[in-house]
Enzyme design. Structure first.
Site, mmCIF file in Angstrom:
data_model
loop_
_atom_site.group_PDB
_atom_site.id
_atom_site.type_symbol
_atom_site.label_atom_id
_atom_site.label_comp_id
_atom_site.label_asym_id
_atom_site.label_seq_id
_atom_site.Cartn_x
_atom_site.Cartn_y
_atom_site.Cartn_z
ATOM 1 N N ALA A 295 0.836 -1.203 0.000
ATOM 2 C CA ALA A 295 0.000 0.000 0.000
ATOM 3 C C ALA A 295 0.873 1.255 0.000
ATOM 4 C CB ALA A 295 -0.914 -0.001 1.223
ATOM 5 N N ALA B 32 0.344 4.173 0.973
ATOM 6 C CA ALA B 32 0.235 4.956 2.207
ATOM 7 C C ALA B 32 0.850 4.255 3.402
ATOM 8 C CB ALA B 32 -1.235 5.251 2.499
ATOM 9 N N GLU B 33 1.146 2.967 3.254
ATOM 10 C CA GLU B 33 1.685 2.229 4.403
ATOM 11 C C GLU B 33 3.169 1.943 4.201
ATOM 12 O OE1 GLU B 33 -1.076 -0.627 6.184
ATOM 13 O OE2 GLU B 33 -2.637 0.137 4.860
ATOM 14 N N MET B 34 3.551 0.743 3.796
ATOM 15 C CA MET B 34 4.973 0.460 3.643
ATOM 16 C C MET B 34 5.495 0.818 2.256
ATOM 17 S SD MET B 34 5.089 -3.066 5.866
ATOM 18 C CE MET B 34 6.859 -3.329 5.792
#
Lengths: 353, 107
Positions: free
Chosen positions: A150, A152-154
């Site tokens: 993702a 927005a994540e990792m």
């Protein structure tokens, strides 16, 4: 012709067997509890029978748990090199020192961006499918791909993660041990991560010792709280079983425009604003609470369910106004505190090079 | 006294098909967040009654063979009756509790 396929008789038999077993080993604790609750000893015995811990960890047939896979998965789980920034590991948000969460209201991802939901714990996640607050991943293997890739994540493209692993001598050895004869792929990578996550299990808590017959394992307030939890408060309608979750999806009446499960399964009004029931294991050590992290304490959660929720068409029918007394609320908190297992510290792996 | 949900749309389907579906009945319990049977075999036209014996609400979804049925909210004690008209395999699950799954084979 009348064909009835009912498990009633079988169910009744199992129910009776469970109750008998519980009475047999819990006689002393039940007697203690009886004097502090409104329920009879036999009623409490039946309640306790639903909370026995399982003996085995479930795993899919094509990804059985092995020590080599779990060891490899642990390294992957703690390795920040599997993120676009090189700074975020799975364990950054699912921090074992913080109940396998991050202690914040909402998760923080790539370049410090604040995510839209609270980071859930991975405790006992082997039993917890489907995954995510909205249940969009059917398996742990599928789930592992989500936060990794993702943006927005990792923010790590999965193909790039595989390239990194293939270029690492230590990981090549780890994969060879965990998946003999198989190449390093996205599939084997997420199988290893999922395997490690399946080994993250909360230990025996005072509540478990009480279930197993140790009368003094719980303070009296916690015993009263258990009965309130199961009866008047109605918590057990969703927080059921040894993990205290039905793995179902409910609108708990929190504000916000997050449609939750309804975005994954449109067409069911009851799933609007519905989120997965979280486990209550070690819950006292995992504040803040709810899918949006908006409630800072267990007391705030109890007050929310007592009178603080938004009544709307999708509100779960299990959310009701129990009108708890001050004493009952305090007892509920004492009970939930008894679910903490105070597990041993998790050792950090030496990451492969 | 148990309440019963019978989808009117199904009744229309049955009526339109001109099938006598009172030929067979089968009952499936919902208890402990599970269906009492994982696979049920019935005859074409049989009615299957799903009885919520849990203390929590369910929402039965039936899909397969171009059919999609939704019981709506099924509160504790409520039975949902679904006639199965077309032969084939149907998947049944709970919209609230995804782990509740079973299949129905209509012969």
């Amino acid at each position: 012709m009348n064909r009835v396929f009912s498990s009633l008789r079988r169910g009744q038999l199992l129910f009776a067997m469970g109750a008998s077993f519980a009475v047999g080993i819990c006689g002393l604790s039940i007697a203690q509890a009886q004097s502090h609750g409104n329920s009879s000893a036999s009623t409490i015995a039946v309640m306790l029978a639903d909370f026995r811990r399982p003996l085995n960890i479930p795993a899919p047939e094509d990804n059985p748990i092995t020590p080599a896979k779990a060891s490899l998965g642990k390294a992957l789980f703690f390795d920040p090199r599997l993120s676009g920034s090189g700074a975020i590991a799975c364990a950054t948000c699912h921090n074992p020192a913080l109940g396998w969460q991050d202690g914040m209201a909402r998760g923080v991802g790539h370049h410090g961006g604040v995510l839209s939901r609270h980071t859930p714990t991975i405790l006992n996640i082997a039993w917890s499918e489907p995954l995510f607050w909205d249940g969009r991943a059917a398996t742990l293997e599928e789930q592992a791909k989500g936060p990794l890739s993702a943006p927005a994540e990792m923010n790590m493209p999965l193909d790039r993660a595989v390239e990194i692993l293939r270029a690492n001598r230590g990981y090549r050895a780890g994969f060879a041990a965990a998946f003999p004869g198989e190449p390093i792929t996205i599939d084997t990578m997420v199988k290893a991560i999922a395997t490690y996550q399946r080994t993250v299990i909360s230990g025996v808590a005072p509540f478990d010792r009480w279930v197993n017959g140790e009368a003094g394992a719980l303070p009296e307030a916690a015993k009263r709280g258990f009965v309130t939890f199961e009866t008047k408060a109605g918590c057990a309608a969703c927080h059921s079983g040894w993990r205290f979750t039905d793995d179902g999806f409910h609108d708990t009446g929190l504000p916000g425009d997050d449609m939750g499960r309804a975005k994954i399964m449109p067409g069911l009004p009851i799933l609007e604003h519905a989120f997965k029931t979280p486990t209550l294991r070690n819950v006292a050590d995992r504040a803040p609470y709810m899918h949006d992290g908006s409630l800072p304490t267990l007391e705030a959660v109890i007050n929310h369910y007592d009178h603080g929720y938004i009544d709307r068409p999708s509100l779960s029918p299990e959310v009701r106004r129990p009108k708890l007394t001050v004493q009952e609320k305090a007892d509920l908190v004492a009970f939930m505190q008894s679910l903490s297992s105070h597990d041993r510290n998790v050792t950090l792996p030496n990451l492969p090079r | 006294m148990r309440k019963t949900i019978l989808l009117s749309s199904l009744a229309v389907l049955v009526s339109a098909a001109g099938i006598c579906w009172a030929a067979g009945m089968a009952t499936v319990d919902q208890r402990g967040l599970a269906f009492s049977i994982s696979k049920l075999v019935v005859k074409k036209g049989d009615i299957v009654t799903f009885t919520n014996n849990d203390n929590t609400s369910h929402n039965i979804l039936v899909s397969g063979n171009g059919v999609s049925l939704n019981s709506g909210l099924q509160k504790p004690g409520v039975a949902f009756k679904a006639p199965f008209i077309k032969p084939g395999i149907y998947q049944v699950n709970c919209g609230i509790h995804p782990k509740m799954k079973m299949s129905i084979v209509v012969e």
